[in-house]
Design a protein around this motif. Structure first.
Motif, PDB file in Angstrom:
ATOM      1  N   SER A  61     -10.090  -2.605   4.807  1.00 39.43           N
ATOM      2  CA  SER A  61      -9.661  -1.495   3.902  1.00 39.43           C
ATOM      3  C   SER A  61      -8.930  -1.443   2.708  1.00 39.43           C
ATOM      4  N   GLN A  62      -8.967  -0.684   2.003  1.00 38.20           N
ATOM      5  CA  GLN A  62      -8.363  -0.822   0.618  1.00 38.20           C
ATOM      6  C   GLN A  62      -6.858  -1.242   0.631  1.00 38.20           C
ATOM      7  N   PRO A  63      -6.221  -0.397   1.541  1.00 41.16           N
ATOM      8  CA  PRO A  63      -4.795  -0.629   1.711  1.00 41.16           C
ATOM      9  C   PRO A  63      -4.611  -2.039   2.097  1.00 41.16           C
ATOM     10  N   SER A  64      -5.220  -2.633   3.017  1.00 41.95           N
ATOM     11  CA  SER A  64      -5.195  -4.137   3.505  1.00 41.95           C
ATOM     12  C   SER A  64      -5.502  -4.866   2.389  1.00 41.95           C
ATOM     13  N   VAL A  65      -6.392  -4.855   1.622  1.00 42.67           N
ATOM     14  CA  VAL A  65      -6.627  -5.607   0.402  1.00 42.67           C
ATOM     15  C   VAL A  65      -5.617  -5.674  -0.711  1.00 42.67           C
ATOM     16  N   SER A  66      -4.977  -4.466  -0.816  1.00 45.31           N
ATOM     17  CA  SER A  66      -3.967  -4.397  -1.698  1.00 45.31           C
ATOM     18  C   SER A  66      -2.553  -5.022  -1.253  1.00 45.31           C
ATOM     19  N   ARG A  67      -2.363  -5.189  -0.018  1.00 44.60           N
ATOM     20  CA  ARG A  67      -1.279  -5.865   0.672  1.00 44.60           C
ATOM     21  C   ARG A  67      -1.537  -7.467   0.710  1.00 44.60           C
ATOM     22  N   LEU A  68      -2.809  -7.828   0.828  1.00 44.25           N
ATOM     23  CA  LEU A  68      -3.312  -9.078   0.885  1.00 44.25           C
ATOM     24  C   LEU A  68      -2.980  -9.708  -0.603  1.00 44.25           C
ATOM     25  N   VAL A  69      -3.464  -8.926  -1.709  1.00 39.14           N
ATOM     26  CA  VAL A  69      -3.395  -9.354  -2.930  1.00 39.14           C
ATOM     27  C   VAL A  69      -1.859  -9.314  -3.441  1.00 39.14           C
ATOM     28  N   ILE A  87      -2.670 -15.705  -7.645  1.00 41.03           N
ATOM     29  CA  ILE A  87      -3.041 -15.079  -8.299  1.00 41.03           C
ATOM     30  C   ILE A  87      -1.959 -14.053  -9.301  1.00 41.03           C
ATOM     31  N   THR A  88      -2.424 -13.667 -10.216  1.00 43.49           N
ATOM     32  CA  THR A  88      -1.751 -12.581 -10.861  1.00 43.49           C
ATOM     33  C   THR A  88      -2.528 -11.119 -11.033  1.00 43.49           C
ATOM     34  N   LYS A  89      -1.700 -10.063 -11.058  1.00 44.56           N
ATOM     35  CA  LYS A  89      -2.316  -8.880 -11.117  1.00 44.56           C
ATOM     36  C   LYS A  89      -1.507  -8.075 -12.106  1.00 44.56           C
TER      37      LYS A  89
END
Length: 143
Positions: free
Chosen positions: A65-73, A82-84
Motif C-alpha cells: 500500500s501507499q502508506p507502507s511505501v511511504s514508511r519504507l521510503v 535515498i533522499t526525498k
C-alpha cells in the motif's frame, strides 16, 4: 470461449511457479543490508533519469500500500540509501533519488540477483523467456 478448467490449471501452475521461484531468489537478500522491498524501491529509482523517480511511480511498481511505501521510503532516507524532496512539478508529490551509498549497494546486490534469476530460469531458452515475458505482460495489461 476460454476453457475454464484449463484456465484454472494454468493459473495454479503460474501461481505455484511464481511462489517457488520467489522463495528461491529471495535468499539473495538473507545476509544483506538491503531488504527486498528496499531493493524494489532502488530498482525503480535506478531506472529513472539521474537515479531519480517520483514517489507515485515507486508506489505504482510496488505490491504494498501507499502508506507502507511511504514508511519504507522514510526508513531508507534515515539509512542514507535515498533522499526525498518535493517534486517541483507536483506540489503534493515527492522525488526520490539514490545516494551514492544507495546506488553502490543496489549495484552490488542487483548483479548477484540478476545472476540468480538467470540461473533459476535457465531451464527456458531465449524464445521461451520471450514468450513468458510477453504472456505475463499481456495478463498484466488487462485491467
Amino acid at each position: 470461449m476460454t476453457d475454464r478448467r484449463l484456465a484454472v490449471e494454468a493459473w495454479e501452475s503460474l501461481f505455484r511457479a511464481q511462489h517457488e521461484i520467489l522463495d528461491e531468489i529471495s535468499t539473495d537478500f538473507d545476509d544483506e543490508d538491503l531488504g527486498q522491498g528496499e531493493y524494489d524501491v532502488l530498482l525503480t529509482v535506478a531506472r529513472g533519469p539521474e537515479m531519480t523517480a517520483r514517489l507515485r511511480d515507486i508506489t505504482a511498481n510496488m505490491l504494498i500500500s501507499q502508506p507502507s511505501v511511504s514508511r519504507l521510503v522514510d526508513r531508507m532516507v534515515q539509512r542514507g540509501l535515498i533522499t526525498k524532496c518535493p517534486d517541483p512539478d507536483d506540489g503534493r508529490g515527492s522525488l526520490v533519488r539514490a545516494t551514492e551509498h544507495g546506488a553502490a549497494t543496489f549495484r552490488r546486490i542487483a548483479s548477484r540477483h540478476a545472476r540468480t534469476i538467470a540461473e533459476r530460469l535457465s531451464c527456458l531458452d531465449d524464445r521461451e523467456l520471450t514468450q513468458l515475458r510477453d504472456l505475463t505482460a499481456k495478463l498484466r495489461a488487462r485491467h
